[in-house]
Design a protein around this motif. Structure first.
Motif, PDB file in Angstrom:
ATOM      1  N   GLY A  62       0.828  -1.192   0.000  1.00  0.00           N
ATOM      2  CA  GLY A  62       0.000   0.000   0.000  1.00  0.00           C
ATOM      3  C   GLY A  62       0.865   1.245   0.000  1.00  0.00           C
ATOM      4  N   VAL A  63       0.858   1.960  -1.132  1.00  0.00           N
ATOM      5  CA  VAL A  63       1.623   3.199  -1.294  1.00  0.00           C
ATOM      6  C   VAL A  63       0.695   4.376  -1.017  1.00  0.00           C
ATOM      7  CG1 VAL A  63       2.731   4.673  -3.025  1.00  0.00           C
ATOM      8  CG2 VAL A  63       3.280   2.233  -2.918  1.00  0.00           C
ATOM      9  N   PRO A  64       1.114   5.344  -0.201  1.00  0.00           N
ATOM     10  CA  PRO A  64       0.238   6.479   0.104  1.00  0.00           C
ATOM     11  C   PRO A  64      -0.124   7.263  -1.151  1.00  0.00           C
ATOM     12  CG  PRO A  64       2.476   6.897   0.862  1.00  0.00           C
ATOM     13  CD  PRO A  64       2.418   5.454   0.469  1.00  0.00           C
ATOM     14  N   ARG A  65      -1.374   7.665  -1.244  1.00  0.00           N
ATOM     15  CA  ARG A  65      -1.810   8.489  -2.370  1.00  0.00           C
ATOM     16  C   ARG A  65      -1.390   9.936  -2.091  1.00  0.00           C
ATOM     17  NH1 ARG A  65      -7.940   6.478  -3.450  1.00  0.00           N
ATOM     18  NH2 ARG A  65      -7.879   8.101  -5.072  1.00  0.00           N
ATOM     19  N   ARG A  88       2.221  12.686  -2.559  1.00  0.00           N
ATOM     20  CA  ARG A  88       3.620  12.833  -2.947  1.00  0.00           C
ATOM     21  C   ARG A  88       4.597  12.323  -1.901  1.00  0.00           C
ATOM     22  NH1 ARG A  88       4.223  16.413  -7.369  1.00  0.00           N
ATOM     23  NH2 ARG A  88       2.189  17.093  -8.131  1.00  0.00           N
ATOM     24  N   SER A  89       4.110  11.852  -0.761  1.00  0.00           N
ATOM     25  CA  SER A  89       5.015  11.336   0.258  1.00  0.00           C
ATOM     26  C   SER A  89       4.236  10.449   1.215  1.00  0.00           C
ATOM     27  CB  SER A  89       5.675  12.482   1.030  1.00  0.00           C
ATOM     28  OG  SER A  89       4.700  13.241   1.721  1.00  0.00           O
ATOM     29  N   GLY A  90       4.960   9.742   2.083  1.00  0.00           N
ATOM     30  CA  GLY A  90       4.335   8.884   3.077  1.00  0.00           C
ATOM     31  C   GLY A  90       5.013   7.538   3.133  1.00  0.00           C
ATOM     32  N   GLU A  91       4.560   6.711   4.077  1.00  0.00           N
ATOM     33  CA  GLU A  91       5.156   5.404   4.304  1.00  0.00           C
ATOM     34  C   GLU A  91       4.360   4.300   3.613  1.00  0.00           C
ATOM     35  OE1 GLU A  91       8.069   4.948   5.806  1.00  0.00           O
ATOM     36  OE2 GLU A  91       8.154   7.141   5.940  1.00  0.00           O
ATOM     37  N   VAL A  92       5.063   3.254   3.224  1.00  0.00           N
ATOM     38  CA  VAL A  92       4.465   2.112   2.537  1.00  0.00           C
ATOM     39  C   VAL A  92       4.034   1.066   3.558  1.00  0.00           C
ATOM     40  CG1 VAL A  92       4.919   0.227   0.915  1.00  0.00           C
ATOM     41  CG2 VAL A  92       5.835   2.515   0.470  1.00  0.00           C
ATOM     42  N   THR A  93       2.892   0.428   3.288  1.00  0.00           N
ATOM     43  CA  THR A  93       2.410  -0.681   4.112  1.00  0.00           C
ATOM     44  C   THR A  93       2.564  -1.988   3.337  1.00  0.00           C
ATOM     45  OG1 THR A  93       0.783   0.674   5.283  1.00  0.00           O
ATOM     46  CG2 THR A  93       0.403  -1.687   5.238  1.00  0.00           C
ATOM     47  N   ALA A  94       3.137  -2.996   3.968  1.00  0.00           N
ATOM     48  CA  ALA A  94       3.219  -4.332   3.379  1.00  0.00           C
ATOM     49  C   ALA A  94       2.169  -5.218   4.036  1.00  0.00           C
ATOM     50  CB  ALA A  94       4.610  -4.931   3.587  1.00  0.00           C
ATOM     51  N   LEU A  95       1.350  -5.877   3.219  1.00  0.00           N
ATOM     52  CA  LEU A  95       0.225  -6.665   3.706  1.00  0.00           C
ATOM     53  C   LEU A  95       0.380  -8.119   3.236  1.00  0.00           C
ATOM     54  CD1 LEU A  95      -2.568  -6.329   5.193  1.00  0.00           C
ATOM     55  CD2 LEU A  95      -3.576  -6.085   2.906  1.00  0.00           C
ATOM     56  N   PRO A  96       0.958  -9.003   4.048  1.00  0.00           N
ATOM     57  CA  PRO A  96       1.091 -10.410   3.648  1.00  0.00           C
ATOM     58  C   PRO A  96      -0.275 -11.071   3.478  1.00  0.00           C
ATOM     59  CG  PRO A  96       2.552  -9.890   5.481  1.00  0.00           C
ATOM     60  CD  PRO A  96       1.613  -8.725   5.334  1.00  0.00           C
TER      61      PRO A  96
END
Length: 316
Positions: free
Chosen positions: A163-166, A168-176
């Motif tokens: 999950g990439v933030p919509r 221009r910046s922010g942290e990515v979430t990894a969802l197994p």
């Protein structure tokens, strides 16, 4: 300025605020603002550059299509009214563009295959942000959809969504992916992705062996969608959803299977299939008005600099 983000930790916890913000969005493979119907005089086929190696296509609320190249990552923009196009974002050696989606703010989210997701300004073609989601080898960042405050990317070679933030910046979430999900080694698994009809989860197609799953945004738990009227969705590639109607592009079969979903997307009932003699391994689809536009990846043809490619439109 392009920012390179390191690979995120393998976590699947989203904040409550993010969950409550989840909503069905236009341009995310859902019912969209594309209400004007394309006039019958608009072309239903337009050529792409020779050797372009297309796979992804995105359309927003205006009559323009954005098509990405596997050859060098270039993105072309086409006027649906004329079929004419030009380079929007220049390609580069080693760059790839596969699945892509256009947000309402004009940002394009691009799956970059080799572990990369890019955010591109659809007005200027500039790369706004680059996220390194995974190592370059052993992964295939393949497709993307927009849901809530994130762009969700599939990895066809690993059981994880990103999950990439919509913005221009922010942290990515990894969802197994857990639950019913089956990861088959050595083949493409997770491919096309869209939001569920209620906007609270995701639908993902596994190309091999051809299954649909719903995925919880909170836990990553996958539940297999029961198919009625079809044994499987083998070679499932791009997904597009309008309300509770799900379109599954089955690339090497040269068809689109159209399913009716129940309210919770636990069952998908085959309503009809769409075929067209112009299909030549179509991969992904985008909607404008009463048409779906698809790119022909031509995987069964020579993939050379002289190979011709096209995009086609079919009525829905």
């Amino acid at each position: 300025m392009t920012r390179i983000h390191p690979r995120p930790t393998r976590r699947a916890v989203l904040g409550g605020a993010a969950l409550t913000a989840v909503a069905v969005t236009a341009g995310a493979g859902t019912a969209s603002a594309n209400s004007p119907k394309g006039p019958a005089s608009w072309p239903t086929e337009f050529p792409l550059p020779d050797g372009f190696l297309p796979e992804g296509i995105a359309i927003g609320s205006r009559p323009y299509a954005y098509v990405g190249s596997r050859a060098d990552g270039a993105i072309h923009r086409y006027d649906l009214r004329t079929g004419k196009g030009a380079v929007l974002s220049e390609g580069a050696e080693g760059r790839v563009s596969v699945g892509l989606k256009l947000d309402h703010d004009g940002l394009l989210y691009v799956a970059g295959s080799t572990g990369v997701a890019r955010v591109v300004d659809s007005r200027t073609g500039d790369v706004v942000t680059t996220y390194q989601l995974t190592p370059a080898t052993g992964h295939f960042i393949n497709d993307v959809t927009l849901l809530g405050d994130r762009a969700w990317f599939t990895d066809s070679l690993d059981a994880v969504l990103y999950g990439v933030p919509r913005g221009r910046s922010g942290e990515v979430t990894a969802l197994p992916l857990t639950g019913d999900w089956v990861q088959t080694p050595g083949v493409n698994n997770a491919n096309g992705i869209v939001g569920t009809p209620d906007g609270h989860g995701l639908i993902v197609v596994s190309s091999n062996p051809g299954k649909l799953y719903t995925v919880s945004l909170r836990t990553g738990r996958a539940r297999e969608v029961a198919l009625s009227g079809a044994a499987n969705v083998a070679n499932g590639d791009g997904l597009f959803r309008i309300g509770r109607t799900l379109y599954v592009v089955q690339n090497r079969l040269n068809l689109i299977s159209v399913f009716d979903l129940d309210a919770k997307a636990t069952t998908a009932t085959l309503r009809r299939t769409i075929t067209d003699p112009r299909f030549d391994v179509p991969t992904t689809a985008a909607r404008f008005g009463n048409r779906l536009y698809l790119v022909n990846a031509r995987f069964t043809s020579p993939q050379t600099p002289d190979t011709t490619f096209s995009a086609v439109a079919v009525s829905i």
